[in-house]
Scaffold this active site. Sequence first.
Site, short mmCIF file in Angstrom:
data_model
loop_
_atom_site.label_atom_id
_atom_site.label_comp_id
_atom_site.label_asym_id
_atom_site.label_seq_id
_atom_site.Cartn_x
_atom_site.Cartn_y
_atom_site.Cartn_z
N LYS A 1 -33.09 -4.10 -14.14
CA LYS A 1 -32.79 -4.01 -12.71
C LYS A 1 -32.12 -5.30 -12.21
CE LYS A 1 -34.31 0.16 -11.89
NZ LYS A 1 -33.42 1.22 -11.43
N ILE B 1 -37.50 9.98 -5.79
CA ILE B 1 -36.59 9.53 -4.73
C ILE B 1 -35.23 10.23 -4.86
CG2 ILE B 1 -35.38 7.50 -3.84
CD1 ILE B 1 -37.78 5.83 -4.99
N TYR C 1 -37.92 -3.20 -17.87
CA TYR C 1 -37.47 -2.48 -16.67
C TYR C 1 -36.92 -3.48 -15.64
CZ TYR C 1 -38.32 -0.15 -12.11
OH TYR C 1 -38.22 0.35 -10.83
N SER D 1 -34.87 -2.49 -8.18
CA SER D 1 -36.31 -2.55 -7.91
C SER D 1 -36.70 -3.97 -7.55
CB SER D 1 -37.08 -2.13 -9.17
OG SER D 1 -38.42 -2.54 -9.07
N SER E 1 -36.27 14.33 -9.85
CA SER E 1 -37.62 13.82 -9.58
C SER E 1 -37.58 12.81 -8.44
CB SER E 1 -38.16 13.15 -10.86
OG SER E 1 -39.44 12.61 -10.65
N THR F 1 -44.03 8.60 -6.53
CA THR F 1 -43.16 9.52 -7.26
C THR F 1 -43.83 9.89 -8.59
OG1 THR F 1 -42.02 7.77 -8.49
CG2 THR F 1 -41.09 8.37 -6.33
N1 LIG Z 1 -40.93 4.77 -7.08
C1 LIG Z 1 -40.96 3.46 -6.82
O1 LIG Z 1 -41.97 2.89 -6.35
C2 LIG Z 1 -39.75 2.60 -7.09
C3 LIG Z 1 -39.85 1.22 -6.84
C4 LIG Z 1 -38.73 0.44 -7.05
C5 LIG Z 1 -37.56 1.00 -7.50
N2 LIG Z 1 -37.51 2.35 -7.75
C6 LIG Z 1 -36.24 2.91 -8.24
O2 LIG Z 1 -35.96 4.15 -7.61
C7 LIG Z 1 -35.27 5.01 -8.52
C8 LIG Z 1 -35.98 6.35 -8.60
O3 LIG Z 1 -37.31 6.13 -9.04
P1 LIG Z 1 -38.41 7.29 -9.05
O4 LIG Z 1 -39.72 6.62 -8.93
O5 LIG Z 1 -38.00 8.34 -8.10
O6 LIG Z 1 -38.24 7.81 -10.56
P2 LIG Z 1 -38.83 9.10 -11.33
O7 LIG Z 1 -39.70 9.92 -10.46
O8 LIG Z 1 -39.41 8.58 -12.61
O9 LIG Z 1 -37.49 9.91 -11.68
C9 LIG Z 1 -36.61 9.37 -12.64
C10 LIG Z 1 -35.42 10.28 -12.78
O10 LIG Z 1 -34.58 9.74 -13.82
C11 LIG Z 1 -34.31 10.78 -14.75
N3 LIG Z 1 -34.10 10.24 -16.10
C12 LIG Z 1 -34.93 9.42 -16.80
N4 LIG Z 1 -34.42 9.21 -18.03
C13 LIG Z 1 -33.26 9.91 -18.11
C14 LIG Z 1 -32.31 10.11 -19.13
N5 LIG Z 1 -32.45 9.55 -20.34
N6 LIG Z 1 -31.24 10.89 -18.88
C15 LIG Z 1 -31.09 11.49 -17.67
N7 LIG Z 1 -31.96 11.34 -16.66
C16 LIG Z 1 -33.05 10.57 -16.87
C17 LIG Z 1 -35.54 11.66 -14.71
O11 LIG Z 1 -35.27 12.92 -15.29
P3 LIG Z 1 -36.48 13.93 -15.69
O12 LIG Z 1 -36.85 14.62 -14.40
O13 LIG Z 1 -35.87 14.82 -16.69
O14 LIG Z 1 -37.60 13.10 -16.23
C18 LIG Z 1 -35.79 11.71 -13.22
O15 LIG Z 1 -34.91 12.62 -12.60
C19 LIG Z 1 -35.23 4.28 -9.86
O16 LIG Z 1 -33.99 3.66 -10.04
C20 LIG Z 1 -36.34 3.25 -9.74
O17 LIG Z 1 -36.14 2.10 -10.52
C21 LIG Z 1 -38.58 3.16 -7.56
#
Ligand SMILES: NC(=O)c1ccc[n+]([C@@H]2O[C@H](COP(=O)([O-])OP(=O)(O)OC[C@H]3O[C@@H](n4cnc5c(N)ncnc54)[C@H](OP(=O)(O)O)[C@@H]3O)[C@@H](O)[C@H]2O)c1
Length: 330
Positions: free
Chosen positions: A213, A59, A209, A183, A57, A244
Amino acid sequence: MTATSRASRRSRLDDLLEGTVIGSFSSLGYRLRSRTWNDIDTSAIDGKTVVITGATSGIGRRVASELAFAGARLRFIARNPRKAEDLKRELLDRNGSADVEYYLADLSEVANVRRVAQQILAAEPAIHLLINNAVVLPATRMVTPEGLELAHATNLVAPFVLTNTLVPRLVESQPARIINVISGGMYAQGLALDDPNYTESTYRGSVAYARAKRALMVLTKIWAEDLSDSGVAVHATHPGWVDTPGVATSIPTFHRVMGPWLRDTEQGADTILWLATADRPGASTGKLWHDRAVRSEYRLGVGVESAADREKLWDLLSSTADSLAPASSR
Ligand SMILES: NC(=O)c1ccc[n+]([C@@H]2O[C@H](COP(=O)([O-])OP(=O)(O)OC[C@H]3O[C@@H](n4cnc5c(N)ncnc54)[C@H](OP(=O)(O)O)[C@@H]3O)[C@@H](O)[C@H]2O)c1
């Protein structure tokens, strides 16, 4: 204008953006900063083995796709077999000679993290890059079958166990890198180690969360110190605010309000890809990066930890992991 004055103007603009959270984390910050960047040269990752979590999913999916396209041996850990197979097919459709495999594990359970880490060690003779990216942001307190609060288990205990188990292979494979995706939410939180599973205290998913982090940032520094002479560099990065599936479902109001200002996944993946492949990050370790520059880990003095806090964090995670180890290995 001379090169020096252009550089100084760029640096003033960057400071200005960094001073305002919205300016820095939004797509505006990315657009202004990236005007002077070079394209990322991903050739260094060709043929190297990458292990990444959270690749199905957002990033992580973008990072995985770019690394596979650049010739990396991509090994991703996913919990959902259908999503894992879909991603593998998508990457192979994009590049028929991509080297992509996946391992199945729900990372919220320590037993699964240990099992998948051992599977990876058995199958992968080298690991050059580990990206801890998987995340969950629960709306309400949920407890895993092992009795841990879900965000603490997935966002902190899992990368702790996975990294510690894979570190010897990264060291054997050096030069190697570890990238922990954290984050900007951590800027509002310090370590909170007395009730990590929220059995006594009030639960807010965004706080759980952000604390996880913050703790992952502190682990980044501990690992960097421990591995300082080993050829393994350890980086933390926050991607800014990125559109995302996770953001859309976990924080829908933020997603709606910030909609036009959110980064796309290409922008959100940029610094992770740069940390994975560029020369410069290989020469430093233990830092927080955002938009290809080192950033402070603290804002307004919030969350500064002491040496004793770091030790307490390590002890807490070690004892949590040990308490969930199979009896035969205790
Ligand atoms: N998006 C933002 O604005 C933002 C901001 C700051 C930091 N970040 C950081 O960037 C990173 C990616 O974020 P994102 O927004 O791309 O996240 P996302 O779209 O929610 O994707 C999360 C991913 O983690 C996997 N996951 C969650 N629980 C799991 C588990 N128990 N076992 C295995 N896999 C698991 C999900 O698998 P499934 O596909 O099966 O659900 C998915 O592939 C994270 O570390 C987040 O903290 C993001």
